[in-house]
Design a protein around this motif. Structure first.
Motif, PDB file in Angstrom:
ATOM      1  N   ALA A  45      47.275  42.091  40.345  1.00  0.00           N
ATOM      2  CA  ALA A  45      47.525  42.854  39.110  1.00  0.00           C
ATOM      3  C   ALA A  45      48.433  42.099  38.151  1.00  0.00           C
ATOM      4  O   ALA A  45      48.386  42.328  36.927  1.00  0.00           O
ATOM      5  N   ALA A  46      49.257  41.189  38.676  1.00  0.00           N
ATOM      6  CA  ALA A  46      50.169  40.420  37.821  1.00  0.00           C
ATOM      7  C   ALA A  46      49.466  39.268  37.103  1.00  0.00           C
ATOM      8  O   ALA A  46      49.981  38.750  36.098  1.00  0.00           O
ATOM      9  N   MET A  47      48.297  38.859  37.577  1.00  0.00           N
ATOM     10  CA  MET A  47      47.667  37.646  37.043  1.00  0.00           C
ATOM     11  C   MET A  47      47.299  37.726  35.557  1.00  0.00           C
ATOM     12  O   MET A  47      47.548  36.761  34.823  1.00  0.00           O
ATOM     13  N   PRO A  48      46.722  38.829  35.039  1.00  0.00           N
ATOM     14  CA  PRO A  48      46.426  38.847  33.594  1.00  0.00           C
ATOM     15  C   PRO A  48      47.674  38.659  32.742  1.00  0.00           C
ATOM     16  O   PRO A  48      47.636  37.967  31.714  1.00  0.00           O
ATOM     17  N   LEU A  49      48.781  39.255  33.157  1.00  0.00           N
ATOM     18  CA  LEU A  49      50.034  39.109  32.414  1.00  0.00           C
ATOM     19  C   LEU A  49      50.579  37.687  32.535  1.00  0.00           C
ATOM     20  O   LEU A  49      51.099  37.133  31.560  1.00  0.00           O
ATOM     21  N   LEU A  50      50.469  37.086  33.709  1.00  0.00           N
ATOM     22  CA  LEU A  50      50.922  35.709  33.890  1.00  0.00           C
ATOM     23  C   LEU A  50      50.100  34.757  33.021  1.00  0.00           C
ATOM     24  O   LEU A  50      50.644  33.828  32.399  1.00  0.00           O
TER      25      LEU A  50
END
Length: 414
Positions: free
Chosen positions: A234-239
């Motif tokens: 879930a953190a990957m798009p923001l990263l």
């Protein structure tokens, strides 16, 4: 020469964190001149002979899983293993019986040791009732949970000496009323002789599985819910908003595999799954990773138990980032040997990883500090001496000069 019989849930040739820790312990004891053997009960499910030698270590097997209703079935399992321990002990004549959790192994070892009048050491790697909750196979406060905890309390109370792998477990036992004077630490460790300079990036493998220039965040291990890999996905798009080339490499498998793959479908090339890979190939995948991430969710299990994987990564001179839970705080000093980020919060994980990548000029020094920390506090060549001092005290022998007094380590004082 001292002989020590180790009671185990399962062992090599099966591969797991449990078996790798066992191998490290037994090999390190052998190197110190101790004769060792292992014996496994019904939970060792690998095919093989009744007596098996793997990597020059000898293991004895005891029977198939007994039948019957819950509780009675587990008691039959204990008694079956106890009988096997006693039979082997009469032939091989060990000086010490050293059982490793779960409590079923502990109770079988305790009962055998008392009947044979042999000193008994019990080692707790995790509270298995909490592990069952973390794995989704148990419920906190259930009858099975309470019975497992009660059985472990009996084994701890009856043991001559107890080891835990970390302070969280030891402190919990003391809070239950157990005598802290007989509970020492044998922290997770690595055999540093197996870890040298990190291998160069395997460009052929990267091309084969679809890994680009990165930065590459990686996780290599078992996919359990408590590992928090859903939060990492879930953190990957923001990263990627700050680092568009960022990818997540997930190596392994487990109960959450299908769920995680479904979650990652919209992320196209941002998340790469490899499935399980042979242990001999793992180093190739390590070579592709810039940051090894361990996003464990906050729970009783993750606050009390230290994992092995971050230590292996630091020994390999890899950069590590992990959630700020108790088990990780025992291993990683934030900003010194790695990075800690808030658990259970994908946005905070993404921000922390992005900042960490921006500060990559600091990574070389951090790699050196991580490796030095493992060498100083988590090298099995040193850690095994904790066992030797306790074995010798229990056997009433003259102490060998230079060995530590039982449990008198920096971790247990004060």
């Amino acid at each position: 020469m001292t002989r020590v019989l180790h009671i185990l849930d399962h062992s090599l040739p099966l591969h797991s964190g449990y078996t790798f820790r066992t191998r490290a312990i037994l090999k390190s004891l052998q190197a110190k001149g101790v004769e060792v053997r292992g014996i496994t009960g019904a939970r060792h499910v690998a095919e093989g002979p009744a007596t098996e030698t793997v990597e020059d270590l000898t293991f004895h097997r005891v029977g198939d899983a007994p039948g019957g209703p819950p509780v009675l079935r587990e008691w039959r399992e204990i008694e079956q293993l106890r009988h096997g321990i006693e039979q082997l002990a009469r032939e091989w004549r060990p000086d010490v019986i050293h059982a490793h959790s779960p409590a079923l192994c502990g109770m079988a070892g305790l009962r055998a040791a008392r009947r044979l009048d042999i000193p008994f050491v019990y080692e707790i790697r995790a509270f298995w009732e909490d592990a069952a909750v973390g794995n989704g196979t148990g419920t906190e406060g259930s009858l099975k949970y309470r019975l497992t905890r009660a059985l472990e309390n009996r084994v701890v109370a009856g043991a001559d000496a107890v080891f835990t792998i970390c302070r969280g477990l030891r402190d919990d036992l003391v809070a239950r009323g157990h005598d802290g004077a007989k509970i020492g630490l044998s922290p997770n460790g690595v055999d540093l002789t197996l870890f040298g300079d990190p291998p160069p990036r395997d460009d052929a493998l990267a091309g084969k599985i679809g890994i680009g220039k990165g930065p590459v965040i990686g996780f290599i291990g078992s996919f359990y819910d408590y590992e928090g890999l859903d939060d990492l996905i879930a953190a990957m798009p923001l990263l990627r908003e700050r680092h568009p080339g960022a990818q997540l490499l997930l190596v392994g498998g487990g109960p959450m595999d299908d769920s995680l793959r479904r979650q990652a479908v919209p992320l196209a090339d941002a998340v790469v799954f490899t499935g399980r890979v042979p242990h001999s190939e793992v180093e190739r995948y390590y070579s592709l990773v810039d940051v090894l991430a361990y996003p464990r969710k906050k729970s009783r299990l993750t606050d009390l138990v230290t994992p092995l994987k971050p230590l292996e990564a630091m020994a390999e001179r890899k950069i590590v980032a992990a959630s700020d839970v108790g088990g990780h705080r025992e291993l990683i000093e934030d900003g010194v040997t790695g990075k800690l980020f808030p658990p259970d919060d994908p946005a905070a994980i993404a921000a922390a990883l992005a900042d960490f990548i921006d500060a990559r000029a600091e990574w070389p020094a951090m790699r050196d500090r991580g490796r030095a920390h493992v060498a100083a506090s988590h090298d099995w060549g040193r850690n095994v001496e904790r066992y030797l001092g306790v074995y010798q005290e229990l056997l009433g022998r003259e102490r060998v000069e230079g060995l530590p007094a039982p449990f008198r380590t920096a971790e247990t004082e004060g």
